[in-house]
Design an enzyme around this catalytic site. Structure first.
Site, mmCIF file in Angstrom:
data_model
loop_
_atom_site.group_PDB
_atom_site.id
_atom_site.type_symbol
_atom_site.label_atom_id
_atom_site.label_comp_id
_atom_site.label_asym_id
_atom_site.label_seq_id
_atom_site.Cartn_x
_atom_site.Cartn_y
_atom_site.Cartn_z
ATOM 1 N N LYS A 89 0.921 -1.254 0.031
ATOM 2 C CA LYS A 89 0.037 -0.010 0.005
ATOM 3 C C LYS A 89 0.847 1.112 -0.111
ATOM 4 O O LYS A 89 0.395 2.316 -0.418
ATOM 5 C CB LYS A 89 -0.936 -0.335 1.064
ATOM 6 C CG LYS A 89 -1.940 -1.086 0.995
ATOM 7 C CD LYS A 89 -3.395 -0.671 1.529
ATOM 8 C CE LYS A 89 -4.511 -1.669 0.998
ATOM 9 N NZ LYS A 89 -4.445 -2.850 1.773
ATOM 10 N N GLU A 111 -9.635 6.633 3.887
ATOM 11 C CA GLU A 111 -10.318 5.952 4.398
ATOM 12 C C GLU A 111 -9.333 4.869 4.929
ATOM 13 O O GLU A 111 -8.437 4.452 4.186
ATOM 14 C CB GLU A 111 -11.402 5.386 3.431
ATOM 15 C CG GLU A 111 -10.989 4.174 2.607
ATOM 16 C CD GLU A 111 -10.137 4.806 1.204
ATOM 17 O OE1 GLU A 111 -10.036 5.866 1.279
ATOM 18 O OE2 GLU A 111 -9.422 3.732 0.839
ATOM 19 N N SER A 378 1.728 -10.099 -0.808
ATOM 20 C CA SER A 378 1.239 -8.312 -0.901
ATOM 21 C C SER A 378 1.503 -7.845 0.553
ATOM 22 O O SER A 378 1.598 -6.529 0.623
ATOM 23 C CB SER A 378 -0.134 -8.061 -1.181
ATOM 24 O OG SER A 378 -1.011 -8.998 -0.366
HETATM 25 C C1 LIG Z 1 -5.454 -3.958 1.598
HETATM 26 C C2 LIG Z 1 -4.472 -5.358 1.296
HETATM 27 C C3 LIG Z 1 -4.890 -6.080 0.201
HETATM 28 C C4 LIG Z 1 -5.979 -5.898 -0.511
HETATM 29 O O1 LIG Z 1 -5.999 -4.726 -1.384
HETATM 30 P P1 LIG Z 1 -5.737 -4.633 -2.948
HETATM 31 O O2 LIG Z 1 -6.181 -3.521 -3.407
HETATM 32 O O3 LIG Z 1 -6.633 -5.506 -3.534
HETATM 33 O O4 LIG Z 1 -4.381 -5.063 -3.216
HETATM 34 C C5 LIG Z 1 -3.856 -7.218 0.097
HETATM 35 N N1 LIG Z 1 -2.922 -7.478 0.717
HETATM 36 C C6 LIG Z 1 -2.674 -6.738 1.791
HETATM 37 C C7 LIG Z 1 -1.220 -6.978 2.513
HETATM 38 C C8 LIG Z 1 -3.215 -5.411 2.308
HETATM 39 O O5 LIG Z 1 -2.918 -4.751 3.268
#
Ligand SMILES: *Cc1c(COP(=O)(O)O)cnc(C)c1O
Length: 396
Positions: A89, A111, A378
């Site tokens: 993010k 948000e 992610s």
């Molecule tokens: C917020 C988040 C997501 C989901 O959001 P996307 O916009 O679909 O990427 C996925 N993995 C992590 C670690 C997150 O913090």
């Protein structure tokens, strides 16, 4: 490349469904963004801070012990968990923070659901010296106390939202309301590839650094492109960020993994693309989850970042065109994916990418050894330890 048309539509999806007062702000954002991306001072500063502040490039790690355990195709992990603040993010928060400064906006609103986007935005605002207000449902504030404290420690204000189910979609409604009244000095720093045009494009472009790096890294290490890209889909930003730079590589298959929660045969899931239908939510036309009377549904996932009833319009377009396929993994299966990565690689993943890990492991088993799968890791799992230890029945 997949580009939206002049009105911000990817095929049938996207657009700008917002109050008239926000139209000039969205037009300004579009103009300033185009100029910024053509300005090497701007792109150079983004690149420098990606390296020195976020710690990019993140590694592409061959998960050999995982592959040895499950067999079949090789699995490579794109290590967004190693980025500053522990998830992808921050890439978008940094890009939009720099954009806000360029527009002369001094006040940032955002948000947050689980708090990951709130943490990323508060982090960037502290570094860039911008005022920062984070809207968060009071139910999420209760569930995500550690992230609330991280946000406050970096000097941002957390505003509790008491309307609706007091979670993410209500926080977005409140942030939009704030923006309508303060649009002059305020930038709304949206956290995923959702919302009105040009947000889905801006967020995608800042997250596409994931896919650009992965493409270069896999070519350098293996001399060829991967066969599959696998990523979890909440709003859709980490997955589009990985997929997009491979869009024209037609032999590279994209798989988005949504949250099946307690099962697709129950109402408790967040599988928007797998089980939803087209409609308008938060300023954009896309797939969404609604009940028989057209009300937005309460969603569920063990992974807080996947618990959202909408998804980005570009994904809806990929789904209908067949460029990507989408599947869903349950809470229980995601926990298996989580444990699998802890046990084999000594990496504690966030619950969101644990969905992608589970699916990739199932896929790898059916493929031959020379195939390559890149999974977007992610985020890291520290934020989820309470949920996981409780779900696995461990002693506190
Ligand atoms: C917020 C988040 C997501 C989901 O959001 P996307 O916009 O679909 O990427 C996925 N993995 C992590 C670690 C997150 O913090």
């Amino acid at each position: 490349m997949a580009r939206p048309d002049a009105r911000g539509y990817f095929g049938a999806y996207g657009g700008r469904f917002v109050p008239e007062t926000l139209m000039p702000a969205l037009a300004e954002l579009e103009t300033v963004y185009a100029a910024a991306m053509a300005d090497t001072d701007f792109t150079g500063e983004f690149a420098r801070l990606c390296r020195d502040y976020i710690g990019r490039p993140t590694p592409l790690y061959p998960a050999r012990q995982l592959s040895a355990k499950i067999g079949g195709a090789a699995i490579l992990l794109k290590r967004e968990d190693l980025a500053h603040t522990g998830a992808h993010k921050i890439n978008n928060a940094l890009g939009q923070g720099l954009l806000a400064r360029r527009m002369g906006k001094t006040r940032i609103i955002a948000e947050t659901g689980a708090g990951q986007h709130g943490v990323a935005v508060a982090t960037v605002c502290a570094m860039l010296g911008l005022e920062c207000i984070i809207y968060m449902g009071s139910e999420d504030i209760r569930r995500q106390a550690p992230n609330v404290n991280r946000i406050k420690l970096m000097g941002a204000e957390v505003r509790p939202v008491e309307s609706g189910s007091r979670t993410l979609k209500d926080a977005i409604n409140e942030a939009i309301r704030d923006w309508v009244s303060n649009v002059g000095d305020t930038h709304y720093l949206l956290g995923s590839v959702v919302g009105p045009h040009p947000y889905p494009v801006i967020v995608r472009d800042f997250q596409a650094i994931i896919g650009r790096e992965a493409r270069e890294q896999v070519l350098e290490k293996y001399g060829r492109l991967p066969d599959y890209l696998v990523a979890c889909v909440g709003g859709g930003s980490n997955s589009i960020g990985l997929f997009h730079p491979f869009y024209d590589d037609k032999d590279v298959k994209f798989i988005g993994v949504e949250a099946a929660g307690k099962g697709l045969d129950t109402p408790e899931h967040s599988a928007t693309l797998v089980a939803g239908r087209a409609g308008v939510l938060h300023g954009t036309k896309s797939y969404l989850l609604e009940d028989e009377s057209g009300q937005i549904r309460e969603t569920h996932s063990i992974a807080p970042g996947l618990d959202y009833p909408g998804v980005g319009p570009e994904h809806s377009f990929y789904k209908d065109s067949g460029r990507a396929t989408y599947t869903a993994v349950t809470d229980a299966q995601a926990l298996e994916g989580f444990k699998l990565l802890c046990d084999t690689e000594g990496i504690i993943p966030a619950l969101e990418p644990s969905h992608a890990i589970y699916h990739a492991a199932q896929l790898a088993k059916r493929l031959s050894e020379e195939k390559l799968i890149i999974v977007n890791l992610s985020g890291r799992g520290d934020k989820d330890l309470e949920i996981v230890t409780r779900a696995l029945g461990m002693q506190p």
